[in-house]
Scaffold this motif. Structure first.
Motif, PDB file in Angstrom:
ATOM      1  N   VAL A 139       0.839  -1.193   0.000  1.00 25.14           N
ATOM      2  CA  VAL A 139       0.000   0.000   0.000  1.00 25.14           C
ATOM      3  C   VAL A 139       0.878   1.248   0.000  1.00 25.14           C
ATOM      4  CG1 VAL A 139      -1.702   1.309   1.328  1.00 25.14           C
ATOM      5  CG2 VAL A 139      -1.921  -1.166   1.131  1.00 25.14           C
ATOM      6  N   THR A 140       1.944   1.227   0.779  1.00 23.39           N
ATOM      7  CA  THR A 140       2.854   2.374   0.841  1.00 23.39           C
ATOM      8  C   THR A 140       3.529   2.602  -0.503  1.00 23.39           C
ATOM      9  OG1 THR A 140       3.262   1.830   3.155  1.00 23.39           O
ATOM     10  CG2 THR A 140       4.758   3.393   2.135  1.00 23.39           C
ATOM     11  N   GLY A 141       3.921   1.523  -1.177  1.00 16.83           N
ATOM     12  CA  GLY A 141       4.548   1.657  -2.491  1.00 16.83           C
ATOM     13  C   GLY A 141       3.605   2.246  -3.523  1.00 16.83           C
ATOM     14  N   TYR A 142       2.369   1.777  -3.519  1.00 15.65           N
ATOM     15  CA  TYR A 142       1.386   2.317  -4.467  1.00 15.65           C
ATOM     16  C   TYR A 142       1.022   3.766  -4.139  1.00 15.65           C
ATOM     17  CZ  TYR A 142       0.766  -2.324  -6.455  1.00 15.65           C
ATOM     18  OH  TYR A 142       0.971  -3.517  -7.079  1.00 15.65           O
ATOM     19  N   LEU A 143       0.914   4.081  -2.861  1.00 16.34           N
ATOM     20  CA  LEU A 143       0.652   5.472  -2.473  1.00 16.34           C
ATOM     21  C   LEU A 143       1.803   6.382  -2.887  1.00 16.34           C
ATOM     22  CD1 LEU A 143      -0.992   5.219   1.060  1.00 16.34           C
ATOM     23  CD2 LEU A 143      -1.984   6.203  -1.005  1.00 16.34           C
ATOM     24  N   PHE A 144       3.033   5.893  -2.752  1.00 18.99           N
ATOM     25  CA  PHE A 144       4.199   6.659  -3.181  1.00 18.99           C
ATOM     26  C   PHE A 144       4.109   6.980  -4.675  1.00 18.99           C
ATOM     27  CE2 PHE A 144       8.451   6.530  -5.112  1.00 18.99           C
ATOM     28  CZ  PHE A 144       9.021   7.635  -4.508  1.00 18.99           C
ATOM     29  N   LEU A 145       3.769   5.984  -5.479  1.00 22.89           N
ATOM     30  CA  LEU A 145       3.640   6.213  -6.926  1.00 22.89           C
ATOM     31  C   LEU A 145       2.518   7.198  -7.241  1.00 22.89           C
ATOM     32  CD1 LEU A 145       4.079   2.586  -8.285  1.00 22.89           C
ATOM     33  CD2 LEU A 145       5.666   4.491  -8.554  1.00 22.89           C
ATOM     34  N   ALA A 146       1.367   7.013  -6.615  1.00 18.44           N
ATOM     35  CA  ALA A 146       0.210   7.867  -6.906  1.00 18.44           C
ATOM     36  C   ALA A 146       0.447   9.306  -6.450  1.00 18.44           C
ATOM     37  CB  ALA A 146      -1.037   7.302  -6.227  1.00 18.44           C
ATOM     38  N   VAL A 147       0.934   9.480  -5.236  1.00 17.27           N
ATOM     39  CA  VAL A 147       1.165  10.826  -4.710  1.00 17.27           C
ATOM     40  C   VAL A 147       2.279  11.513  -5.483  1.00 17.27           C
ATOM     41  CG1 VAL A 147       2.033  12.077  -2.697  1.00 17.27           C
ATOM     42  CG2 VAL A 147       0.247  10.373  -2.423  1.00 17.27           C
TER      43      VAL A 147
END
Length: 146
Positions: free
Chosen positions: A105-113
């Motif tokens: 989740v943190t990795g995907y949030l990093f990409l999206a943000v």
């Protein structure tokens, strides 16, 4: 300065320097962000990712700075030219199985943000120059009423 006149345009060398700064800053933010995604304090067992905060604050700040320096909406998007390739390169798995940016989740949030922060900066507000800048407002002469 007269009403309706525009401030002096920045020189070509200044604009090129501003765009190059944006690309290099995006590259550095992407590199450090990927490395720091999995690190940070864990109050109550929940990770507060330093890399995610760097993507949010850093990408927004650099996009705002380059947009201010150039005066264009394109200026806000320029850091992504350096950010996206390094993040995708570090997110790809190697033949040995090493992976820096995991599918969490943190990795995907990093990409999206990281991608959405410069886009939001580009969309909000008015550009001072470039194709998306509005022409200066000119005052109409007042017609006396009868």
């Amino acid at each position: 300065m007269e009403l309706g006149s525009r401030p002096e345009e920045p020189g070509r060398a200044f604009l090129v320097g501003s765009y190059v700064f944006g690309v290099i800053a995006g590259f550095v933010l992407g590199l450090y962000g990927v490395v720091l995604v999995a690190s940070g304090p864990r109050p109550g067992g929940t990770l507060i990712s330093v890399g995610l905060l760097l993507a949010l604050i850093g990408n927004t700040g650099v996009a705002l700075l380059v947009r201010w320096l150039t005066g264009t909406r394109l200026g806000a998007m320029i850091p992504l030219i350096g950010w996206i390739p390094i993040v995708l390169a570090l997110a790809a798995s190697r033949t040995e199985g090493d992976l820096l940016l995991k599918a969490t989740v943190t990795g995907y949030l990093f990409l999206a943000v990281g991608v959405l922060a410069p886009v939001v900066v580009a969309v909000i507000g008015r550009a001072r120059r470039g194709l998306t800048a509005l022409p200066p407002v000119m005052e109409r002469p007042r017609v006396p009423s009868r």
